[in-house]
Structures are given as C-alpha cells and as structure tokens.
Design an enzyme around this catalytic site. Structure first.
Site, PDB file in Angstrom:
ATOM      1  N   LYS A   1       0.913  -1.283  -0.917  1.00 32.47           N
ATOM      2  CA  LYS A   1       0.015  -0.458   0.235  1.00 32.47           C
ATOM      3  C   LYS A   1       1.055   1.523   0.069  1.00 32.47           C
ATOM      4  O   LYS A   1       1.893   1.322   0.451  1.00 32.47           O
ATOM      5  CB  LYS A   1      -1.179  -0.081   1.223  1.00 32.47           C
ATOM      6  CG  LYS A   1       0.018   0.512   2.949  1.00 32.47           C
ATOM      7  CD  LYS A   1       0.568   1.014   3.244  1.00 32.47           C
ATOM      8  CE  LYS A   1       1.199   0.956   4.518  1.00 32.47           C
ATOM      9  NZ  LYS A   1       1.843   2.286   4.937  1.00 32.47           N
TER      10      LYS A   1
ATOM     11  N   ASP B   1      -2.637  -1.576  10.068  1.00 33.33           N
ATOM     12  CA  ASP B   1      -2.259  -2.119   8.408  1.00 33.33           C
ATOM     13  C   ASP B   1      -3.048  -3.276   7.876  1.00 33.33           C
ATOM     14  O   ASP B   1      -3.550  -3.305   6.734  1.00 33.33           O
ATOM     15  CB  ASP B   1      -0.797  -1.665   7.566  1.00 33.33           C
ATOM     16  CG  ASP B   1      -0.528  -0.577   8.053  1.00 33.33           C
ATOM     17  OD1 ASP B   1      -1.495   1.016   7.996  1.00 33.33           O
ATOM     18  OD2 ASP B   1      -0.006   0.007   7.518  1.00 33.33           O
TER      19      ASP B   1
END
Length: 309
Positions: A17, A145
C-alpha cells in the site's frame, strides 16, 4: 466444505500500500497516535502458500532482502495463522511459504500484507468460511494496516488507521516506488522521532482529531493525478528524512525528472512518485534506474488479499 477439499495447498496474494495522505495526531497517554490516512493498494504483491502441517512454521524468500524477516512468532503471517486456527478450533498446524516483493520495513505494509494473505489462505485451507467481517476483526488485532490489506482498493482510515471506509477512486493512478538501498526504518522509531521533533517550535500536530483533506477525496473521485499531487501529505516524512537524510536526494531527483509529486511512503524509507499516466511513469522509471536506483512502476487501486487459482 469437506475435509478432503479443505486439505489442499492454498495460494493467496495480497498487495502493498501507499499512504496518499497521512496526518498524525498528538501522542496519547498509551504511547499511540490517532491518525487519518488515505490508503491505496498498489500492484506490488506478497505471495503466500499455506499447506497442512503438524505444527506452525514459515519460510520466507523474495525479490527483496528478507534477512530481517523473522521466522518465529514475531512473524505476523504466522501469528495470523495461529489466530485462524484458534477461531476455527483447529488442532492441526500449517506451513506458510512467503515470497516477498514489497520492501521490508519500507513503509508499504509488506508484513501486514503477509498477515492478510495468511488469514484468507488459512481460512480457505481449513474450510472456515469466516467471511470478510470476521477476518477484518482478526486482522485489526494484528496491526493497523492488516484490515486495509484485506480490503484493498482505496480507503480512508481513522483512529489507529484500522477504522476503514472505502473511498471512490476513478480510473488508475501510476506510481514509481524507489526502495531504500540500506537498512529499513522501524515504524515505532519513526513515530518516536516525530514526537521528539514536535517538542520543538517548528513541527507541531494539528489540534483536534486528524482528518483527511477533502481535496484528496475530490482528486481521487475525479481520477485527477495532477490534483492529487497538490494534496498528498505525510506527517511522518519529516521524521523519516531526519533519520535517513539521503532520501532527500532521491525525492529531488524524481521531482526534477518529471514526477507530479514525491513523498516518503508511510514510515519510510521507500519513496513514492506520482506520475501523470503510465507512459510518464515508465519514463520516470527509466531515468531513476539510469541514476543507479531501483525503481518499480506500480499502479493502483488494486484488490486486497485474494485466493489465487
């Protein structure tokens, strides 16, 4: 699902990401920070295979340096596997084989992607059918995350970053990421250094709860890379640059070579450059490679953790 169908080797894939926007609030009494982030999953993937075993074990290889990746219960993927086993009441174990392509300790969520891949792979291996909501709940216990690595796409995260809402992103955004050729940065160390910097007069957190700039959301909805470039921000960048000053030269090189914007990804030290389109990204990749840097062309948004095949 029958035992015969469940007891097979399962292949899962999960993306790294980028934090397109990352605002960090003041440190709390427990030492953590509230944040507001715009996440985008990009086409740099971790691959994971899960197969039945008597105990729990993991082997790690990859196209990146994996020498610092633990192969014991400090490994998030292994912890994720144990968590699924407990959730399903499984007594057997699993062996995980991980092939890493996301830079280690690079601010792109590679460890979280491994955990997300392990969650979906072990659930499929054991025929659990836990569903996305339960997997998200398990993921949030492993790290802020992990839920986004499960979700993928583009999302806004608040709280510790794990309270997620999908965000509309039109079209495709092209990025060139430059892994750091050296030791990675510890996320807790970067946050700690940011707190130290904020004790001075020049860098102070914004008062109130962190929030994502509305301009970021407008740019994503419009699919407008130029507008997004004007809005990207990372509060952790100052701390990362202070800890790894040589990153400044990489940022300056990429921006002078035509990137719309450059930023440190998450807690760093990976640097990400936003390009206007795929062709511009390829040109930038060539320029950075010619300068002796490793440069990877990726795009987003892409799907989150998925079973392959």
């Amino acid at each position: 699902m029958s035992e015969a169908l469940a007891a097979t080797r399962v292949h899962a894939r999960a993306p790294g990401k980028l934090n397109l926007f990352f605002e960090v609030g003041a440190v709390q009494a427990d030492g953590y920070h509230d944040v507001a982030s715009a996440y985008q999953a990009v086409s740099l993937y971790e691959e994971l295979w899960a197969e039945p075993a008597e105990g729990f074990s993991v082997s790690v290889s990859g196209t990146v340096d994996v020498s610092g990746v633990p192969a014991d219960d400090r490994n998030l993927a292994l912890r994720a596997a144990r968590m699924v086993a407990r959730e399903l009441g499984r007594e057997g174990g699993v062996h995980l084989e991980i092939v890493k392509r996301v830079p280690v300790a690079g601010g792109m969520g590679g460890g979280s992607a491994d955990a997300a891949a392990a969650l979906v792979a072990c659930d499929a291996l054991w025929g659990g059918e836990l569903g996305s909501a339960r997997l998200q709940r398990l993921g949030s216990k492993l790290g802020a995350d992990v839920p986004f690595a499960l979700m993928g796409g583009t999302a806004i995260g608040v709280g510790r970053g794990d309270q997620l809402n999908p965000a509309l992103a039109k079209g495709r955004f092209d990025w060139v990421v430059v892994p750091f050729d050296g030791e990675g940065l510890s996320t807790p160390a970067v946050y700690g250094h940011l707190d130290a910097l904020r004790e001075g007069p020049d860098i102070v957190p914004r008062l109130g709860s962190p929030s994502v700039d509305a301009a970021v959301l407008h740019a994503l909805r419009a699919g407008d890379a130029v507008a997004l470039a004007d809005s990207v921000r990372n509060d952790l960048q100052a701390a990362a640059l202070s800890l790894q000053p040589q990153l400044r030269a990489t940022l300056e090189l990429g921006e002078s070579a035509g990137a719309l914007a450059g930023m440190v990804s998450g807690s760093g030290p990976t640097v990400a450059f936003l390009a206007s389109d795929a062709e511009s990204a390829l040109d930038l990749q060539v320029t950075l490679t010619a300068a002796g840097l490793e440069a990877l062309h990726v795009h987003g948004p892409v799907a989150g953790a998925r079973i392959v095949g």
